[in-house]
Every structure is written in structure tokens, then in C-alpha cells.
Design a protein around this motif. Sequence first.
Motif, PDB file in Angstrom:
ATOM      1  N   MET A 152       0.842  -1.204   0.000  1.00  0.00           N
ATOM      2  CA  MET A 152       0.000   0.000   0.000  1.00  0.00           C
ATOM      3  C   MET A 152       0.876   1.254   0.000  1.00  0.00           C
ATOM      4  O   MET A 152       0.621   2.204  -0.753  1.00  0.00           O
ATOM      5  CB  MET A 152      -0.901  -0.033   1.238  1.00  0.00           C
ATOM      6  CG  MET A 152      -1.765   1.197   1.404  1.00  0.00           C
ATOM      7  SD  MET A 152      -2.891   0.996   2.811  1.00  0.00           S
ATOM      8  CE  MET A 152      -3.261   2.699   3.160  1.00  0.00           C
ATOM      9  N   ALA A 153       1.909   1.242   0.833  1.00  0.00           N
ATOM     10  CA  ALA A 153       2.805   2.408   0.912  1.00  0.00           C
ATOM     11  C   ALA A 153       3.439   2.680  -0.452  1.00  0.00           C
ATOM     12  O   ALA A 153       3.579   3.835  -0.864  1.00  0.00           O
ATOM     13  CB  ALA A 153       3.874   2.168   1.970  1.00  0.00           C
ATOM     14  N   ALA A 154       3.786   1.600  -1.140  1.00  0.00           N
ATOM     15  CA  ALA A 154       4.432   1.765  -2.444  1.00  0.00           C
ATOM     16  C   ALA A 154       3.448   2.248  -3.511  1.00  0.00           C
ATOM     17  O   ALA A 154       3.844   2.877  -4.489  1.00  0.00           O
ATOM     18  CB  ALA A 154       5.070   0.439  -2.876  1.00  0.00           C
ATOM     19  N   MET A 155       2.175   1.939  -3.331  1.00  0.00           N
ATOM     20  CA  MET A 155       1.178   2.287  -4.356  1.00  0.00           C
ATOM     21  C   MET A 155       0.646   3.711  -4.220  1.00  0.00           C
ATOM     22  O   MET A 155       0.201   4.300  -5.196  1.00  0.00           O
ATOM     23  CB  MET A 155      -0.022   1.319  -4.266  1.00  0.00           C
ATOM     24  CG  MET A 155       0.289  -0.086  -4.722  1.00  0.00           C
ATOM     25  SD  MET A 155      -1.110  -1.192  -4.390  1.00  0.00           S
ATOM     26  CE  MET A 155      -2.192  -0.759  -5.747  1.00  0.00           C
ATOM     27  N   LEU A 156       0.633   4.224  -2.982  1.00  0.00           N
ATOM     28  CA  LEU A 156      -0.031   5.513  -2.751  1.00  0.00           C
ATOM     29  C   LEU A 156       0.699   6.662  -3.455  1.00  0.00           C
ATOM     30  O   LEU A 156       1.934   6.722  -3.443  1.00  0.00           O
ATOM     31  CB  LEU A 156      -0.085   5.805  -1.250  1.00  0.00           C
ATOM     32  CG  LEU A 156      -1.236   5.155  -0.487  1.00  0.00           C
ATOM     33  CD1 LEU A 156      -1.009   5.285   1.017  1.00  0.00           C
ATOM     34  CD2 LEU A 156      -2.588   5.758  -0.879  1.00  0.00           C
ATOM     35  N   THR A 157      -0.098   7.543  -4.045  1.00  0.00           N
ATOM     36  CA  THR A 157       0.447   8.724  -4.731  1.00  0.00           C
ATOM     37  C   THR A 157      -0.382   9.945  -4.312  1.00  0.00           C
ATOM     38  O   THR A 157      -1.478   9.785  -3.759  1.00  0.00           O
ATOM     39  CB  THR A 157       0.311   8.583  -6.263  1.00  0.00           C
ATOM     40  OG1 THR A 157      -1.094   8.621  -6.592  1.00  0.00           O
ATOM     41  CG2 THR A 157       0.946   7.312  -6.775  1.00  0.00           C
ATOM     42  N   PRO A 158       0.104  11.133  -4.611  1.00  0.00           N
ATOM     43  CA  PRO A 158      -0.705  12.329  -4.291  1.00  0.00           C
ATOM     44  C   PRO A 158      -2.033  12.364  -5.057  1.00  0.00           C
ATOM     45  O   PRO A 158      -2.921  13.122  -4.699  1.00  0.00           O
ATOM     46  CB  PRO A 158       0.201  13.493  -4.712  1.00  0.00           C
ATOM     47  CG  PRO A 158       1.580  12.928  -4.707  1.00  0.00           C
ATOM     48  CD  PRO A 158       1.455  11.498  -5.081  1.00  0.00           C
ATOM     49  N   LEU A 162      -8.791   9.072  -1.711  1.00  0.00           N
ATOM     50  CA  LEU A 162      -9.540   8.275  -0.745  1.00  0.00           C
ATOM     51  C   LEU A 162      -8.997   6.853  -0.684  1.00  0.00           C
ATOM     52  O   LEU A 162      -8.705   6.255  -1.727  1.00  0.00           O
ATOM     53  CB  LEU A 162     -11.030   8.206  -1.127  1.00  0.00           C
ATOM     54  CG  LEU A 162     -11.822   7.414  -0.083  1.00  0.00           C
ATOM     55  CD1 LEU A 162     -12.180   8.290   1.108  1.00  0.00           C
ATOM     56  CD2 LEU A 162     -13.062   6.784  -0.659  1.00  0.00           C
ATOM     57  N   VAL A 163      -8.888   6.341   0.550  1.00  0.00           N
ATOM     58  CA  VAL A 163      -8.565   4.938   0.791  1.00  0.00           C
ATOM     59  C   VAL A 163      -9.751   4.361   1.561  1.00  0.00           C
ATOM     60  O   VAL A 163     -10.253   5.003   2.487  1.00  0.00           O
ATOM     61  CB  VAL A 163      -7.261   4.824   1.630  1.00  0.00           C
ATOM     62  CG1 VAL A 163      -6.981   3.381   2.000  1.00  0.00           C
ATOM     63  CG2 VAL A 163      -6.086   5.450   0.883  1.00  0.00           C
ATOM     64  N   LEU A 184      -0.535   6.057   6.554  1.00  0.00           N
ATOM     65  CA  LEU A 184      -0.089   5.969   5.153  1.00  0.00           C
ATOM     66  C   LEU A 184      -0.979   6.822   4.256  1.00  0.00           C
ATOM     67  O   LEU A 184      -0.497   7.572   3.406  1.00  0.00           O
ATOM     68  CB  LEU A 184      -0.118   4.510   4.679  1.00  0.00           C
ATOM     69  CG  LEU A 184       0.937   3.573   5.270  1.00  0.00           C
ATOM     70  CD1 LEU A 184       0.721   2.150   4.751  1.00  0.00           C
ATOM     71  CD2 LEU A 184       2.341   4.055   4.921  1.00  0.00           C
ATOM     72  N   ALA A 185      -2.299   6.708   4.442  1.00  0.00           N
ATOM     73  CA  ALA A 185      -3.239   7.474   3.605  1.00  0.00           C
ATOM     74  C   ALA A 185      -3.013   8.969   3.793  1.00  0.00           C
ATOM     75  O   ALA A 185      -2.892   9.727   2.821  1.00  0.00           O
ATOM     76  CB  ALA A 185      -4.677   7.095   3.949  1.00  0.00           C
ATOM     77  N   HIS A 186      -2.923   9.376   5.040  1.00  0.00           N
ATOM     78  CA  HIS A 186      -2.748  10.801   5.313  1.00  0.00           C
ATOM     79  C   HIS A 186      -1.393  11.307   4.808  1.00  0.00           C
ATOM     80  O   HIS A 186      -1.254  12.491   4.481  1.00  0.00           O
ATOM     81  CB  HIS A 186      -2.892  11.071   6.815  1.00  0.00           C
ATOM     82  CG  HIS A 186      -4.325  10.972   7.276  1.00  0.00           C
ATOM     83  ND1 HIS A 186      -4.702  11.041   8.599  1.00  0.00           N
ATOM     84  CD2 HIS A 186      -5.481  10.807   6.585  1.00  0.00           C
ATOM     85  CE1 HIS A 186      -6.018  10.935   8.697  1.00  0.00           C
ATOM     86  NE2 HIS A 186      -6.511  10.780   7.489  1.00  0.00           N
ATOM     87  N   GLY A 187      -0.438  10.409   4.741  1.00  0.00           N
ATOM     88  CA  GLY A 187       0.898  10.778   4.255  1.00  0.00           C
ATOM     89  C   GLY A 187       0.873  11.338   2.830  1.00  0.00           C
ATOM     90  O   GLY A 187       1.741  12.123   2.443  1.00  0.00           O
ATOM     91  N   VAL A 188      -0.121  10.905   2.018  1.00  0.00           N
ATOM     92  CA  VAL A 188      -0.231  11.470   0.656  1.00  0.00           C
ATOM     93  C   VAL A 188      -1.419  12.422   0.555  1.00  0.00           C
ATOM     94  O   VAL A 188      -1.831  12.819  -0.537  1.00  0.00           O
ATOM     95  CB  VAL A 188      -0.343  10.357  -0.423  1.00  0.00           C
ATOM     96  CG1 VAL A 188       0.919   9.527  -0.472  1.00  0.00           C
ATOM     97  CG2 VAL A 188      -1.587   9.491  -0.213  1.00  0.00           C
ATOM     98  N   GLY A 189      -2.013  12.740   1.705  1.00  0.00           N
ATOM     99  CA  GLY A 189      -3.127  13.694   1.698  1.00  0.00           C
ATOM    100  C   GLY A 189      -4.479  13.077   1.394  1.00  0.00           C
ATOM    101  O   GLY A 189      -5.450  13.794   1.153  1.00  0.00           O
ATOM    102  N   ALA A 190      -4.551  11.710   1.382  1.00  0.00           N
ATOM    103  CA  ALA A 190      -5.844  11.045   1.115  1.00  0.00           C
ATOM    104  C   ALA A 190      -6.658  10.940   2.393  1.00  0.00           C
ATOM    105  O   ALA A 190      -6.101  10.876   3.491  1.00  0.00           O
ATOM    106  CB  ALA A 190      -5.599   9.651   0.541  1.00  0.00           C
ATOM    107  N   LYS A 191      -7.971  10.913   2.243  1.00  0.00           N
ATOM    108  CA  LYS A 191      -8.856  10.592   3.356  1.00  0.00           C
ATOM    109  C   LYS A 191      -8.985   9.069   3.421  1.00  0.00           C
ATOM    110  O   LYS A 191      -8.787   8.383   2.416  1.00  0.00           O
ATOM    111  CB  LYS A 191     -10.241  11.217   3.149  1.00  0.00           C
ATOM    112  CG  LYS A 191     -10.188  12.739   3.011  1.00  0.00           C
ATOM    113  CD  LYS A 191      -9.914  13.388   4.347  1.00  0.00           C
ATOM    114  CE  LYS A 191      -9.926  14.901   4.262  1.00  0.00           C
ATOM    115  NZ  LYS A 191      -8.576  15.481   4.276  1.00  0.00           N
TER     116      LYS A 191
END
Length: 400
Positions: A152-158, A162-163, A184-191
Motif C-alpha cells: 500500500m505504501a508503495a502504491m499511494l500517490t498524491p 480516498l482509501v 499511510l493514507a494521510h501521508g499522501v493527503g488522502a482521506k
Amino acid sequence: MSGAAPLDVVADFPAIPVGWAYLDTAATSQKPQPVIDAIARGYAETYATVHRGVYQRSADMTLAYEAARRKVATFIGGNPDEIVFVRGATEGINLVAASWAAQQLRPGDRILLSQLEHHSNIVPWQVAAERTGAAIDVVPLTPDGRIDLEAMAAMLTPQHKLVALAHVSNVLGSVLDARAATELAHGVGAKILIDGCQAVPRLPVDVAAIGCDFYVFSGHKLYGPTGIGVLWGRAELLEAMPPYQTGGSMIDRVSFAQTTYAPAPTRFEAGTPHIVGALGLAAAIDYVETIGLDRIHEHETALVRQARAALGRINSVRLFGPDDAAGIVSFAVEGVHPHDVGTILDEGQVAIRAGHHCAQPLMDVLDVPATARASFGVYNGPGDIERLVAGIERVSRIFG
Ligand code: PMP
């Protein structure tokens, strides 16, 4: 068989006759007498509408309904004005998809789900994605059936806005580290929305400690009634969200020239609510709190370990999910369709679920059409597992 000491509460459940092993709590839980009594009292003694009546009975019912909201808030660590009563987890997710997602998502944005999600945490996002031009990515699982947080960490982008992930898988029982997923979600600004349907009845949940943005669950899996569930949303998010359904009760002022809406959570509760359902849910929360969610979790994980150890000794059984699963065990018996497993077990008064469990993408990952699933509740004990295992041995003999 050693392991979990039974909680000895089966006598509280009038719909569980002696000799019936009910192992389908992940689908819906049986109801304890205090919940049945609260519902009966709500209709037979105190019934009236809420929020509108000028008479005393309605004022009293409004107080009881709002007290139920406060109880839910305290139970999961939120504030009462962040608790929206909905029909269940399905409606809670649809509400966020139709309101928040429709307002926030743009073409090019991305939504992150996992391979083990229930259809109700997939399809609303597919519809939201179609409507907004967003795309969906899917986090894979670890070999033992957990949402893979490294992947998940590797997939997340700005681009991810939403996750949406299950706290506990309804098929594998695997428990998500919801706090780590949130970071992890908040790390890219996702809710992040957490589907807590299978978690809330099985382990202590604190939305403030998790730090998530939305959390949903259904009353009927928490020993409460059907038709009532909860969407918890962070106050500032709910406040900025447009209505989901519209009509009575959710307005501030209506005129043909212009209509304004009530603040959250009222804005999201159009129409006459499931008044007595909320009272039943409050009674269910009292019930599980009397036992203690820590004890329930310990009890159910011990039952899972026992069941997995015993089933694992049967050569033809293939187990899915991790050994430390919360209250749920999925398995297959080699060469036997899960529906046949379920039917033979039923002949021995053991009730399990067989099917895709509303998680067809997960069935594809496991490479099976369906699984047999035993799921536990407060009323189960080691005797139920002995009956399950004896039933599976019988299945093996019949098809052997
Ligand atoms: N998510 C999960 C993980 C579930 O187990 C379920 C119910 N099987 C749901 C969502 C949907 O809950 P409901 O049908 O009560 O809305």
C-alpha cells in the motif's frame, strides 16, 4: 479441547436452542434478551416519533434517541454530532460515496481499495469513480491474507484522494492495523474510510486513536437490530458535505425559492428514522460493554486458534487467512463444494455460511468459487468447535 473459556452467555440468547451451533455471526449476530426487551419496550410502552412532537411522549423519545447517539459516540470514541444513523454499513459507505466523493473527486484522482473488500466497499466506489472520472487501485494481500501495508505504501500517490479498507475481513478474519493504514493514507493527503462491520463486534474500536476520517458499521452484527447502523465522520468533513437523501427532517428552511439544510448529522438523516432501532443498538452496546470488548476479542481469537488447529489436522481441509484472525475462519474441504459442506453440517445442527460472502474479487485471489466460513460470537464455546470438527470429519468420510 483446551483454550478459550466460554463466556457462558448463551442463555441470554432465546433464539439459540440447546444443541444448535450457530457459527454465522459474521453474517448477522443473534440477539440477547436485553436488546429484545429494549425493542419491545420501545414499541409497547414508549413509542412516539422523534424531533417533531410537541407532546411529552415525543419529547421523551427524542431524548432516548439522542441518548443512543451519545452512547454510540462514546462507544467508538467520537462526538455525538459526528454520528449519523444509517440503515447499515452499506448505506454509510453509499452516503460517503454519493456525498463526499461526488463533491471531492475529479478526473485523474484515484481511490485505493484492497483485494479483500466486501462488495459494499467496492461497488459504491466504482459508481463514484464512473461519475467523477476517478480511477480505482487495489492493494494486494500478504500470503496469510492481510492487507499488505508495504504494498500500500508503495502504491499511494498524491493522486489518491480516498482509501477505503475493511478493519476486519468478513472472509478471512484478518485484522488491519487501521492506525498504520490511516498514517499511510494521510501521508499522501488522502482521506480514509474504515469499514468496521466485522471489527466493532469483535475488538475495541476508538476512531480518535485510529485517526481515520470515516468509520462505518452495522447494528445487526453487534447483537443489535437490523436496519440501523452508523456512519462516523470527522465533524469538519460532515459539515462540508452535501446532503445524501433529501426530504423531511434534514432541512433548516424550505421554500420554493430556496431550501437550506440542517447541520450534520441531521442533514444526513432524511425522513423518519429507525427510532426503536437506535434504542436497540444502544442496548446492544450496553450488552457488549458489560462483557467487555477486550474479553470478547480474546475469547473469539482463542476460538479461532482452536478451530484452525483442529481443522488443520484434517488432511482434506485447506484453511484461509491468518492464525490470529478475529472470530472468523474460512476453509475448503478438498473435492467438496462449500454448499455441500454447509448442508451436511446443517444436518448435524451446525450453521455455517457457504458462498462468496459478498467478496467475489477475494474468491478470485484465493482461486476458489466459494469458501465455507465459520464465524464466532459471544455465545460460542469450545463445544461448538467440537461439533464443527465432527461435522467436517463426517463430510470427509462421505466424500472420501
Ligand atoms: N462490510 C463488511 C466487512 C461486512 O461483513 C458486511 C456485511 N456482511 C458489510 C460491509 C455490509 O453490511 P450490511 O449488509 O449490514 O450493510
